[in-house]
Design a protein around this motif. Structure first.
Motif, mmCIF file in Angstrom:
data_model
loop_
_atom_site.group_PDB
_atom_site.id
_atom_site.type_symbol
_atom_site.label_atom_id
_atom_site.label_comp_id
_atom_site.label_asym_id
_atom_site.label_seq_id
_atom_site.Cartn_x
_atom_site.Cartn_y
_atom_site.Cartn_z
ATOM 1 N N MET A 1 5.603 10.813 18.363
ATOM 2 C CA MET A 1 6.540 10.955 17.242
ATOM 3 C C MET A 1 6.681 12.445 16.957
ATOM 4 N N PRO A 2 7.902 12.916 16.765
ATOM 5 C CA PRO A 2 8.038 14.362 16.539
ATOM 6 C C PRO A 2 7.350 14.800 15.242
ATOM 7 N N THR A 3 7.057 16.074 15.178
ATOM 8 C CA THR A 3 6.449 16.667 13.992
ATOM 9 C C THR A 3 7.283 16.321 12.760
ATOM 10 N N GLY A 4 6.610 15.926 11.706
ATOM 11 C CA GLY A 4 7.326 15.576 10.484
ATOM 12 C C GLY A 4 7.766 14.129 10.447
ATOM 13 N N GLY A 5 7.523 13.405 11.531
ATOM 14 C CA GLY A 5 7.970 12.012 11.618
ATOM 15 C C GLY A 5 7.171 11.066 10.725
ATOM 16 N N GLY A 6 5.972 11.506 10.354
ATOM 17 C CA GLY A 6 5.156 10.643 9.489
ATOM 18 C C GLY A 6 4.053 9.932 10.246
ATOM 19 N N LYS A 7 3.339 10.667 11.082
ATOM 20 C CA LYS A 7 2.287 10.051 11.887
ATOM 21 C C LYS A 7 1.066 9.660 11.049
ATOM 22 N N SER A 8 0.753 10.467 10.032
ATOM 23 C CA SER A 8 -0.500 10.224 9.310
ATOM 24 C C SER A 8 -0.593 8.802 8.751
ATOM 25 N N LEU A 9 0.488 8.324 8.153
ATOM 26 C CA LEU A 9 0.445 6.988 7.561
ATOM 27 C C LEU A 9 0.168 5.921 8.613
ATOM 28 N N LEU B 1 0.821 -1.208 0.000
ATOM 29 C CA LEU B 1 0.000 0.000 0.000
ATOM 30 C C LEU B 1 0.858 1.263 0.000
ATOM 31 N N LEU B 2 1.908 1.235 0.797
ATOM 32 C CA LEU B 2 2.795 2.406 0.881
ATOM 33 C C LEU B 2 3.328 2.758 -0.501
ATOM 34 N N ARG B 3 3.698 1.738 -1.245
ATOM 35 C CA ARG B 3 4.275 1.983 -2.576
ATOM 36 C C ARG B 3 3.202 2.352 -3.588
ATOM 37 N N GLY C 1 3.184 6.108 -2.873
ATOM 38 C CA GLY C 1 4.340 6.349 -3.725
ATOM 39 C C GLY C 1 5.674 6.463 -2.996
ATOM 40 N N PHE C 2 5.753 5.894 -1.788
ATOM 41 C CA PHE C 2 7.029 5.902 -1.056
ATOM 42 C C PHE C 2 7.661 4.510 -1.123
ATOM 43 N N ASP C 3 8.993 4.474 -1.013
ATOM 44 C CA ASP C 3 9.697 3.195 -1.145
ATOM 45 C C ASP C 3 9.710 2.377 0.129
ATOM 46 N N ALA C 4 9.883 3.075 1.248
ATOM 47 C CA ALA C 4 10.115 2.330 2.486
ATOM 48 C C ALA C 4 9.488 3.068 3.667
ATOM 49 N N PHE C 5 9.209 2.313 4.726
ATOM 50 C CA PHE C 5 8.712 2.948 5.939
ATOM 51 C C PHE C 5 9.839 3.654 6.655
ATOM 52 N N ARG C 6 9.446 4.629 7.460
ATOM 53 C CA ARG C 6 10.410 5.355 8.268
ATOM 54 C C ARG C 6 10.261 4.928 9.721
ATOM 55 N N GLY C 7 11.386 4.912 10.402
ATOM 56 C CA GLY C 7 11.359 4.680 11.859
ATOM 57 C C GLY C 7 10.439 3.541 12.242
ATOM 58 N N SER C 8 9.516 3.815 13.151
ATOM 59 C CA SER C 8 8.666 2.731 13.660
ATOM 60 C C SER C 8 7.323 2.643 12.934
ATOM 61 N N GLN C 9 7.190 3.314 11.806
ATOM 62 C CA GLN C 9 5.907 3.295 11.084
ATOM 63 C C GLN C 9 5.381 1.872 10.855
ATOM 64 N N GLN C 10 6.261 1.000 10.367
ATOM 65 C CA GLN C 10 5.783 -0.331 10.020
ATOM 66 C C GLN C 10 5.280 -1.087 11.240
ATOM 67 N N GLY D 1 13.057 23.181 9.588
ATOM 68 C CA GLY D 1 13.832 22.063 9.055
ATOM 69 C C GLY D 1 13.112 20.739 8.932
ATOM 70 N N ARG D 2 11.840 20.759 8.607
ATOM 71 C CA ARG D 2 11.139 19.485 8.464
ATOM 72 C C ARG D 2 11.616 18.712 7.249
ATOM 73 N N ASP D 3 12.306 19.386 6.338
ATOM 74 C CA ASP D 3 12.860 18.681 5.184
ATOM 75 C C ASP D 3 14.184 17.991 5.493
HETATM 76 P P1 ADP Z 1 3.503 14.333 11.159
HETATM 77 O O1 ADP Z 1 2.002 14.226 11.157
HETATM 78 O O2 ADP Z 1 4.157 13.319 12.047
HETATM 79 O O3 ADP Z 1 4.018 15.714 11.411
HETATM 80 P P2 ADP Z 1 3.220 13.684 8.392
HETATM 81 O O4 ADP Z 1 2.395 12.474 8.514
HETATM 82 O O5 ADP Z 1 2.559 14.950 7.973
HETATM 83 O O6 ADP Z 1 4.020 13.942 9.729
HETATM 84 O O7 ADP Z 1 4.430 13.378 7.436
HETATM 85 C C1 ADP Z 1 5.435 14.315 7.213
HETATM 86 C C2 ADP Z 1 5.950 14.205 5.778
HETATM 87 O O8 ADP Z 1 6.698 13.010 5.599
HETATM 88 C C3 ADP Z 1 4.818 14.150 4.764
HETATM 89 O O9 ADP Z 1 5.191 14.950 3.667
HETATM 90 C C4 ADP Z 1 4.753 12.670 4.403
HETATM 91 O O10 ADP Z 1 4.244 12.480 3.108
HETATM 92 C C5 ADP Z 1 6.190 12.259 4.503
HETATM 93 N N1 ADP Z 1 6.336 10.819 4.799
HETATM 94 C C6 ADP Z 1 5.729 10.131 5.781
HETATM 95 N N2 ADP Z 1 6.121 8.845 5.792
HETATM 96 C C7 ADP Z 1 6.996 8.706 4.782
HETATM 97 C C8 ADP Z 1 7.780 7.606 4.274
HETATM 98 N N3 ADP Z 1 7.712 6.382 4.811
HETATM 99 N N4 ADP Z 1 8.593 7.847 3.222
HETATM 100 C C9 ADP Z 1 8.673 9.087 2.694
HETATM 101 N N5 ADP Z 1 7.983 10.152 3.112
HETATM 102 C C10 ADP Z 1 7.159 9.970 4.158
#
Ligand code: ADP
Ligand code: ZN
Length: 529
Positions: free
Chosen positions: A46-54, A15-17, A21-30, A331-333
């Protein structure tokens, strides 16, 4: 067979791919996704930008039925739903921005199993109408999960408190078989406990990601001429987007105007502006190049701009959580970013007065005072800033090499004698004067005020010439931060001794102080980068 994909993809990864459209999970997402998809509860820090939504979107897609997402941020809901739709996910939201008809249509679609992710504002979730909808959903297409975003809003002591969040425990009472996932980017250990108990999630597995933001460089400078200091800082951030936080609306307006005169593309943002202006300024900040947003903390939740290069504080925030949250917008990028703060004696006095004068119950005032003290030790401690921050969130770390303390370690000295002189200057002048006058007395300056009050006849007059004026300012500030003195705002910042000053005055306790650090030259900073 290739080595790149030794095992078959999990459904989550597929589903992630395919969808995101992402290649791999980050941190503890999986791990989080698999846990929730299997029907268990989770508390995600999880800190801001960590990828909580997924972490809730993918499990909702993996499970049958509708995933219900509680989020307090209308703008963010809209963005998320738009993004999901673009990826082909049937998502919708219910909040106050919709008219009755559109809301009814969405409810209908949900009942018909045509919605996979349903975002809802907390005040709407707890209505009879919505609770009925949930029952229909469980009986019909099913409920995949409940996701509670910004879960710290349930904390009554936090600054984002939402009373409706307290009622969210009803979800579990009504739908005990539906897994829940609560997520937040902000929580010290105490708030974590409070969240788990108030949301009825004490049995949930906790997923704690590191709160370190290694690309952010932390710097705290002593306030002497804040505007000049800010210009100096901004000179290294020309053509970059950033946020300058101020405490009051008035100061936001003045600072924005002044920065515009200085040639910056600066915009004000505070709760006193009408909602159109606020939306317009936020939009320009997101879209235009190099906008400096001068803002109160009203500008915060929901900013989704990855390339904010700096966050500057002209005033002291309330707590380490607030500071971490505010600086976390930089610096979320993942590219280098700076968190810079100028802070002085007056800041401490202002924050103390805010706590003292609030209508809050004593228990809350004590808590706020503790939180302020933790922040003051962050400002004053001669320790790596990042270590102090992470320590506060319960994380061990080593000196980071990317903060002002690591790059330019402060010199410490035995300040016992200096502290005694400063304390007795305040004592002998009747605890009625601010730092500026006390420093004149210590330095033996015969000013009008000194003459008027006959302070040149005091035994402390002129006993402090071994320190410069700037050093004395630092000494007074550190004494206040350490709780040996208090600045009384009602009396124009008059410095008074506290109980804790007694053993120091008597020579029973020593005091370690730091010397004022000289601002590092540009070249030295550049080299350190
Ligand atoms: P948070 O809610 O924790 O602040 P988000 O869910 O908004 O973070 O995600 C932050 C950014 O990281 C978004 O642009 C999201 O698309 C991207 N992102 C999340 N998970 C991944 C991943 N596994 N690979 C690449 N980008 C990711
Ligand atoms: Zn450091």
């Amino acid at each position: 067979m290739t080595a790149a994909h030794p095992a078959a993809d999990t459904p989550a990864l597929e589903l992630l791919r395919r969808i995101f459209g992402f290649d791999a999970f980050r941190g503890s997402q999986q791990a989080i996704i698999e846990h929730v998809a299997a029907g268990f509860d989770a508390l995600v820090l999880m800190p801001t930008g960590g990828g909580k939504s997924l972490c809730y979107q993918i499990p909702a897609l993996l499970r049958p039925g509708v995933g219900v997402v509680v989020s307090p941020l209308i703008a963010l809901m809209q963005d998320q739903v738009d993004a999901l739709k673009q990826n082909g996910v049937a998502a919708a939201f219910l909040n106050s921005s919709l008219d009755v008809q559109s809301a009814r249509a969405i409810e209908q679609a949900a009942r018909a199993g045509e919605v996979k992710l349903l975002y809802v504002a907390p005040e709407r979730l707890v209505t009879e109408r919505f609770l009925k909808l949930l029952e229909d959903l469980e009986a019909g297409p099913g409920l995949a999960l409940f996701a509670i975003d910004e879960a710290h809003c349930v904390s009554q002591w936090g600054h984002d408190f939402r009373p409706e969040y307290l009622q969210l425990s009803t979800l579990h009472e009504r739908h005990p078989r539906v897994p829940r996932i609560a997520l937040t980017a902000t929580a010290d250990a105490a708030t974590r406990q409070e969240m788990a108990s108030r949301l009825g999630l004490t049995g949930a597995r906790v997923f704690l990601s590191s709160f370190d933001r290694p690309n952010i460089r932390y710097t705290v400078v002593e306030k002497d001429n804040p505007r000049r200091q800010l210009l100096g800082f901004l000179a290294e951030h020309k053509s970059e987007a950033g946020i300058v936080y101020c405490l009051s609306r008035k100061k936001v307006e003045e600072t924005a105007e002044w920065l515009r005169r200085e040639g910056f593309n600066a915009l004000p943002y505070h709760a006193g502006l009408d909602s159109e202006t606020r939306a317009e300024h936020q939009r320009r900040f997101q879209r235009d190049e190099a906008v400096v947003m001068v803002a109160t903390i009203a500008f915060g939740m929901g900013i989704d701009k990855p390339d904010v290069r700096f966050v500057a504080h002209l005033d002291l925030p309330k707590s380490i959580e607030a500071y971490y949250q505010e600086t976390g917008r930089a610096g979320r990028d993942g590219e280098p970013a700076e968190a810079w703060m100028t802070y002085g004696l007056q800041d401490i006095a202002l924050q103390r007065a805010r706590i003292d004068e609030s209508e809050a119950p004593p228990e809350r005032k004590r808590l706020e005072a503790q939180k302020l003290n933790a922040l003051l030790s962050y400002c004053e401690a001669p320790r790596c800033r990042r270590m102090v921050l992470l320590d506060y969130f319960g994380e061990q770390s080593a000196p980071c090499g990317n903060c002002d303390v690591c790059l330019n370690p402060p010199e410490l000295f035995d300040g016992s004698v200096a502290a005694q002189k400063a304390l007795s200057a305040a004592w002998r002048t009747g605890q009625r004067f601010g730092a500026a006058h006390l420093i004149d007395v210590l330095l033996g300056k015969v000013t009008d005020k000194v003459k008027t009050f006959g302070h040149d006849a005091l035994p402390t007059f002129g006993v402090g010439t071994e320190h410069s004026e700037a050093e004395w300012r630092g000494i007074f500030r550190q004494l206040v931060a350490a709780g040996l003195m208090q600045a009384d705002l009602a009396e124009y910042g008059a410095l008074k001794l506290t109980e804790a000053a007694r053993p120091v005055l008597k020579g029973e306790q020593t005091v370690q102080l730091r010397k004022p650090t000289k601002p590092k030259g540009k070249a030295a900073r550049a080299k350190a980068k």
